[in-house]
Design a protein around this motif. Structure first.
Motif, mmCIF file in Angstrom:
data_model
loop_
_atom_site.group_PDB
_atom_site.id
_atom_site.type_symbol
_atom_site.label_atom_id
_atom_site.label_comp_id
_atom_site.label_asym_id
_atom_site.label_seq_id
_atom_site.Cartn_x
_atom_site.Cartn_y
_atom_site.Cartn_z
ATOM 1 N N ARG A 123 -6.717 3.891 -3.657
ATOM 2 C CA ARG A 123 -6.623 2.269 -3.727
ATOM 3 C C ARG A 123 -7.084 2.038 -5.282
ATOM 4 O O ARG A 123 -6.353 0.865 -5.580
ATOM 5 C CB ARG A 123 -7.551 1.971 -2.804
ATOM 6 C CG ARG A 123 -7.719 0.301 -2.775
ATOM 7 C CD ARG A 123 -8.743 -0.079 -1.472
ATOM 8 N NE ARG A 123 -9.751 0.687 -1.291
ATOM 9 C CZ ARG A 123 -10.433 1.275 -0.383
ATOM 10 N NH1 ARG A 123 -9.338 1.425 0.570
ATOM 11 N NH2 ARG A 123 -11.699 1.823 -0.291
ATOM 12 N N GLY A 124 -7.877 2.542 -5.659
ATOM 13 C CA GLY A 124 -8.515 2.135 -7.044
ATOM 14 C C GLY A 124 -7.324 2.855 -8.205
ATOM 15 O O GLY A 124 -7.040 1.812 -9.088
ATOM 16 N N ILE A 127 -4.573 -0.087 -7.927
ATOM 17 C CA ILE A 127 -4.996 -1.168 -8.320
ATOM 18 C C ILE A 127 -4.993 -1.243 -9.998
ATOM 19 O O ILE A 127 -4.422 -2.128 -10.678
ATOM 20 C CB ILE A 127 -6.471 -1.664 -7.993
ATOM 21 C CG1 ILE A 127 -6.158 -2.014 -6.602
ATOM 22 C CG2 ILE A 127 -6.863 -2.962 -8.870
ATOM 23 C CD1 ILE A 127 -7.198 -2.540 -5.783
ATOM 24 N N ALA A 176 -11.945 -1.743 -9.440
ATOM 25 C CA ALA A 176 -11.086 -0.417 -9.065
ATOM 26 C C ALA A 176 -11.869 0.745 -9.906
ATOM 27 O O ALA A 176 -11.933 1.667 -9.271
ATOM 28 C CB ALA A 176 -9.472 -0.644 -9.396
ATOM 29 N N GLN A 180 -14.264 2.332 -6.921
ATOM 30 C CA GLN A 180 -13.472 3.044 -6.263
ATOM 31 C C GLN A 180 -13.235 4.355 -6.648
ATOM 32 O O GLN A 180 -13.127 5.494 -6.003
ATOM 33 C CB GLN A 180 -11.961 2.237 -6.024
ATOM 34 C CG GLN A 180 -12.064 0.849 -5.650
ATOM 35 C CD GLN A 180 -12.325 1.086 -3.979
ATOM 36 O OE1 GLN A 180 -11.517 1.508 -3.157
ATOM 37 N NE2 GLN A 180 -13.549 0.785 -3.745
#
Length: 388
Positions: A123-124, A127, A176, A180
């Motif tokens: 996810r990070g 992003i 992010a 993350q």
């Protein structure tokens, strides 16, 4: 050229002051564990049993380990203390911290932590990649002469105030990169623990959550973000001198003045630490290095203003709100809406200070990830760090 300071050096210096000047580690610090719990936290320092408190006999099976007498056990105790930068599972002599120990553990197993680490990393990573793709079209992020309120590069975004949109990009990048991606390095001690090379209390799947629930922002606004959601890695160290000051002054626990002093000192020191993010010779600086560092510090030094304002307004509203209204759900809903709105407005106001630092040190002149999905699907080349 400014002095060569960095975050880690200043952070370690403040930790040294905390342990050596502001705290009596041998007599006041207590390691708190749940005996016989499923997470593997059991009695760690067996010969320290004579130091255990009555908590051992409590139904919760909590035991407290004080400073051990034997050298071999003392080294283990101190080693655990030094890796516990958030002081979870430790009582340190501060009532507001100690009453929450030991914390609830966030993970049932190593695999649960590993799954979260992988999901957070993906996810990070995405992003960072996609926000950097936008940044390549917006000269604000790479040219220190461009104002944050200048028009956005795309007319389709004209309905969004430029400072709001760019602050959102700044926030997404910071969120992010920090919240993350920080899980991934924790897989190393997790693996060493699985091999039996690290004790359980050093393994991240036995820690309290690295970040709190995002819902605390709605419940407590800026206070919730800094006090519960964000990583808390510097909270104990930066607040320690503040507690020492209020104790010397004899300011009563629970008072607004005590809270204001501790909060102000904590964010002042946090600002000093983060000023080390700026290198001695920033590559793209339009201002002096000390001015850039001052902007970084100012971001943190402003935070107590919002936090104390929230506390004061909350007390005022509680005083003027009739009891009949307090018993309904309306005040709770209204408070959450106001908290979120104020947090977003405050972030939009403060984040440009960090954004200006980042562009003057050239942070956005480099793609933050080595392989870009965005560039790959656009046939611009997958690699961002190696140019052909």
């Amino acid at each position: 050229m400014g002095p060569a300071v960095d975050v880690i050096s200043v952070d370690l210096l403040l930790w040294s002051f905390y342990f050596l000047c502001f705290k009596d580690v041998q007599n006041r610090f207590v390691y708190v564990v749940k005996r016989g719990s499923t997470n593997g936290d059991d009695e760690q320092f067996s010969d320290a049993a004579k130091h255990k408190t009555d908590a051992q006999a409590a139904p919760s099976r909590i035991i407290e380990e004080q400073y051990p007498a034997k050298l071999s056990e003392r080294l283990n105790w101190i080693g655990t203390l030094l890796v516990s930068i958030r002081m979870k599972h430790w009582k340190v002599g501060d009532a507001s911290h100690d009453r929450r120990q030991p914390p609830e553990l966030a993970f049932r197993s190593r695999s649960a932590f590993m799954n979260l680490a992988i999901r957070s990393f993906v996810r990070g990573y995405l992003i960072l990649d996609f926000t950097r793709a936008y940044i390549s079209y917006d000269s604000y992020f790479t040219d220190a002469n461009v104002s944050i309120s200048s028009p956005l590069p795309s007319r389709t975004l004209d309905f969004v105030p430029p400072q709001v949109f760019r602050s959102a990009i700044l926030a997404a990048q910071a969120w992010a990169a920090i919240s993350q991606l920080m899980y991934l390095p924790c897989l190393l001690p997790l693996g060493l623990n699985a091999l039996g090379w690290l004790p359980d209390e050093w393994s991240p799947h036995h820690w309290a959550p690295l970040f709190g629930p995002i819902s605390v922002i709605a419940q407590r606004g800026v206070r919730g973000f800094w006090g519960e959601y964000w990583h808390q890695a510097m909270r104990i160290m930066s607040a320690g001198p503040g507690y020492a000051v209020v104790d010397v002054l004899g300011i009563a626990p629970g008072s607004f003045l005590r809270y204001a002093i501790v909060t102000s000192v904590a964010f002042f020191l946090s600002g000093v630490v983060h000023m080390g993010l700026v290198p001695p010779e920033p590559l793209h600086a339009k201002e002096s290095v000390n001015m850039i560092r001052l902007k970084v510090g100012t971001f943190f030094w402003l935070q107590p203003t919002a936090i104390l304002a929230e506390v004061a307004v909350g007390k005022l509203m509680l005083a003027v709100c009739p009891p009949s209204v307090r018993q309904t759900s309306l005040p709770m809903v209204g408070r959450k809406v106001v908290n979120v709105a104020f947090f977003l407005a405050w972030a939009t106001f403060c984040l440009p200070l960090l954004g200006d630092m980042a562009r003057q040190i050239g942070y956005w002149h480099v793609w933050p990830v080595p392989l870009s999905l965005w560039r790959g699907i656009r046939a611009e080349g997958w690699s961002t760090w190696i140019e052909r």
